[in-house]
Scaffold this active site. Structure first.
Site, PDB file in Angstrom:
ATOM      1  N   ARG A  56       7.508  70.196 -77.318  1.00  0.00           N
ATOM      2  CA  ARG A  56       7.090  71.400 -77.383  1.00  0.00           C
ATOM      3  C   ARG A  56       7.437  72.103 -75.944  1.00  0.00           C
ATOM      4  O   ARG A  56       7.786  71.636 -75.165  1.00  0.00           O
ATOM      5  CB  ARG A  56       5.689  71.539 -77.857  1.00  0.00           C
ATOM      6  CG  ARG A  56       4.721  70.669 -77.171  1.00  0.00           C
ATOM      7  CD  ARG A  56       3.819  70.746 -76.019  1.00  0.00           C
ATOM      8  NE  ARG A  56       3.847  72.023 -75.514  1.00  0.00           N
ATOM      9  CZ  ARG A  56       4.089  72.425 -74.140  1.00  0.00           C
ATOM     10  NH1 ARG A  56       4.655  71.476 -73.318  1.00  0.00           N
ATOM     11  NH2 ARG A  56       4.016  73.598 -73.901  1.00  0.00           N
ATOM     12  N   ALA A  58       9.161  76.006 -75.385  1.00  0.00           N
ATOM     13  CA  ALA A  58      10.621  76.688 -75.396  1.00  0.00           C
ATOM     14  C   ALA A  58      12.037  75.894 -74.967  1.00  0.00           C
ATOM     15  O   ALA A  58      12.856  75.631 -75.703  1.00  0.00           O
ATOM     16  CB  ALA A  58      10.459  78.080 -75.063  1.00  0.00           C
ATOM     17  N   ASP A 250       8.163  82.237 -75.021  1.00  0.00           N
ATOM     18  CA  ASP A 250       8.838  81.594 -76.229  1.00  0.00           C
ATOM     19  C   ASP A 250       9.703  82.703 -76.593  1.00  0.00           C
ATOM     20  O   ASP A 250      11.007  82.121 -77.249  1.00  0.00           O
ATOM     21  CB  ASP A 250       8.032  81.350 -77.260  1.00  0.00           C
ATOM     22  CG  ASP A 250       7.114  80.064 -76.937  1.00  0.00           C
ATOM     23  OD1 ASP A 250       6.086  80.298 -76.158  1.00  0.00           O
ATOM     24  OD2 ASP A 250       7.476  78.855 -77.152  1.00  0.00           O
ATOM     25  N   ASN A 260       4.264  84.496 -76.204  1.00  0.00           N
ATOM     26  CA  ASN A 260       3.866  83.036 -75.403  1.00  0.00           C
ATOM     27  C   ASN A 260       2.837  82.571 -76.140  1.00  0.00           C
ATOM     28  O   ASN A 260       2.343  83.362 -77.083  1.00  0.00           O
ATOM     29  CB  ASN A 260       3.728  83.493 -74.085  1.00  0.00           C
ATOM     30  CG  ASN A 260       3.680  82.055 -73.314  1.00  0.00           C
ATOM     31  OD1 ASN A 260       4.428  81.185 -73.329  1.00  0.00           O
ATOM     32  ND2 ASN A 260       2.519  81.964 -72.384  1.00  0.00           N
TER      33      ASN A 260
HETATM   34  O1  MRU Z   1       3.309  75.786 -79.048  1.00  0.00           O
HETATM   35  P1  MRU Z   1       3.940  75.200 -77.984  1.00  0.00           P
HETATM   36  O2  MRU Z   1       2.933  74.415 -77.072  1.00  0.00           O
HETATM   37  O3  MRU Z   1       5.200  74.751 -77.879  1.00  0.00           O
HETATM   38  O4  MRU Z   1       3.803  76.501 -76.821  1.00  0.00           O
HETATM   39  C1  MRU Z   1       4.565  76.546 -75.723  1.00  0.00           C
HETATM   40  C2  MRU Z   1       4.340  77.865 -74.954  1.00  0.00           C
HETATM   41  O5  MRU Z   1       3.827  78.830 -75.353  1.00  0.00           O
HETATM   42  C3  MRU Z   1       4.936  77.680 -73.388  1.00  0.00           C
HETATM   43  O6  MRU Z   1       3.998  78.606 -72.740  1.00  0.00           O
HETATM   44  C4  MRU Z   1       6.473  78.621 -73.622  1.00  0.00           C
HETATM   45  O7  MRU Z   1       7.002  77.581 -74.574  1.00  0.00           O
HETATM   46  C5  MRU Z   1       7.022  78.305 -72.462  1.00  0.00           C
HETATM   47  S1  MRU Z   1       7.504  76.749 -71.830  1.00  0.00           S
HETATM   48  C6  MRU Z   1       8.326  76.723 -70.523  1.00  0.00           C
END
Ligand code: MRU
Length: 410
Positions: A56, A58, A250, A260
């Site tokens: 997980r 982005a 994201d 995000n």
């Molecule tokens: O649901 P997730 O854990 O994939 O969400 C991740 C986030 O919201 C992070 O803050 C975002 O992807 C940035 S990662 C560098």
């Protein structure tokens, strides 16, 4: 100790015994107490681990998409003609790109890998060469991601004053990328320079990426950190204990509106109220210039069980007679214990030890739940967007001009 001690998040590997390639990743659903490595030999298997959040964040999703196409190409593609191979690759890419809707990096990674294969075909490469080059591209994207994050880290560190207290939300760390992290990349780089003294870590309900992953990473990297529940951020800001907020993203729209992890918007409003700079740290691949503003971002809705209860994973260190009892329970494979209103609590024997995985209900059965995974922070609350090429700033109305900015695609 130190950031270099952190594990890699996702990588290409070839099984030494079978010779079969696979996408390997650290299972983030079970961290921090169980550090299992998963191996995916098909594109669908990669989609499954994306949906389950085993991988997980982005930038990690962008890399995962390219690796998924490479593993499909190596293990699943059939036929010998380039055109039908490319048609099938496009179909797989659509499936991978839509495994989760909000992080644009996922479709970015899939599109980049596809475009690359088409480009090689246009150059006259045969199928063998296209397949080999696709694997090399996916591997290169892992390396590029790390290099990009290190540049984001350096660019962001320059914004922080010596000895800063930083607050972060969710996990935009090494685990959310191939390596090093975006928001935590800024922290790691700034910590080395004495610009970060301490980090406040929002727990990040419902899935606890902050409490489970960010707190673990910072501990491994030796950065002083304090875990707080999400609803405590306001009071630590009010107490004057936060100098800057740095989070990941994201999807960033052309005007700077940013999706995000759920809860980020609230943190941004709080930072604004307390006159604390609020920074987004993200690669150019997270910018979606096609979306004018945040209204158009599709927000993923997730399983209500994430809110209704809590997943647990741990290891059991049995004493005395417990060993015999656990051996008996697990002699025919994983042992499932039924919990009322919950999922089974599973005891698994692995090597010389035992692991425990389960989900505990903490709410009444049948309660109605709303579980959006992300929210959108309006651009006016964002002091700067830290990328690998520098820091974007808003105009006097708080609006960014990112319509012509995008990550490299081929
Ligand atoms: O649901 P997730 O854990 O994939 O969400 C991740 C986030 O919201 C992070 O803050 C975002 O992807 C940035 S990662 C560098």
């Amino acid at each position: 100790m130190g950031v270099e001690a952190l594990p890699r998040t996702i990588w290409w590997d070839v099984d030494e015994v079978t010779g079969r390639p696979g996408v390997c990743l650290i299972d983030q659903t079970r961290l921090p107490l169980v550090g299992d490595i998963l191996s995916c030999a098909t594109a669908d298997a990669v989609c499954t681990v994306i949906k389950s959040l085993a991988v997980r964040g982005a930038p990690a999703l962008g890399v995962a998409a390219a690796l998924a196409l490479a593993v499909w190409s190596e293990n699943e593609s059939e036929g010998v003609d380039v055109d039908s191979y490319l048609d099938s690759l496009d179909e797989v890419a659509t499936r991978v790109a839509t495994a989760r809707p909000t992080a644009v990096n996922l479709s970015w990674g899939a599109k980049r890998a596809c475009a690359f294969a088409h480009h090689r075909a246009e150059q006259g490469a045969d199928l063998v060469a296209i397949k080999a080059d696709l694997v090399e591209l996916a591997k290169r994207m892992c390396e590029e991601d790390e290099a990009c994050n290190r540049r984001i880290g350096a660019n962001g560190a320059a914004l922080l004053d010596e000895g800063s207290n930083v607050l972060t939300h969710c996990n935009a760390g090494s685990l959310a990328t191939a390596f090093y992290g975006t928001a935590l990349g800024v922290v790691y780089s700034a910590f080395e320079q004495g610009r970060v003294a301490h980090v406040w870590v929002d727990e990040t309900r419902p899935v606890n990426q902050g409490g489970r992953l960010t707190a673990w990473e910072l501990g491994m990297a030796g950065v002083p950190a304090t875990l707080i529940c999400d609803d405590m951020a306001a009071s630590v800001m009010q107490a004057g204990a936060v100098d800057a907020v740095v989070v990941g993203a994201d999807r960033i729209c052309a005007n700077g509106d940013t999706a995000n992890k759920i809860g980020t918007y609230g943190v941004a409003v709080l930072a604004h109220e307390h006159r604390i700079p609020f920074y987004i740290a993200a690669p150019l691949s997270t910018i979606d210039p096609a979306l004018a503003s945040g209204d158009a971002i599709v927000i993923e809705r997730r399983d209500p069980r994430e809110v209704e209860g809590m997943s647990v994973s741990g290891t059991i260190t049995p004493q005395g007679d417990q060993v015999r009892a656990l051996d008996l329970l697990t002699e025919k494979g994983p042992c499932e214990l039924a919990l009322k209103g919950g999922q089974p609590l599973v005891i698994t024997r692995k090597g010389g030890g035992y692991t425990l995985d389960g989900w505990f209900r903490r709410t009444p059965i049948g309660v109605q739940v709303y579980n959006p995974a992300f929210d959108v922070t309006p651009s006016r609350y964002i002091s700067g967007i830290i990328t690998e090429v520098g820091v974007f700033r808003p105009d006097e109305r708080g609006v960014y001009s990112l319509a012509h900015v995008h990550g490299e695609r081929v």
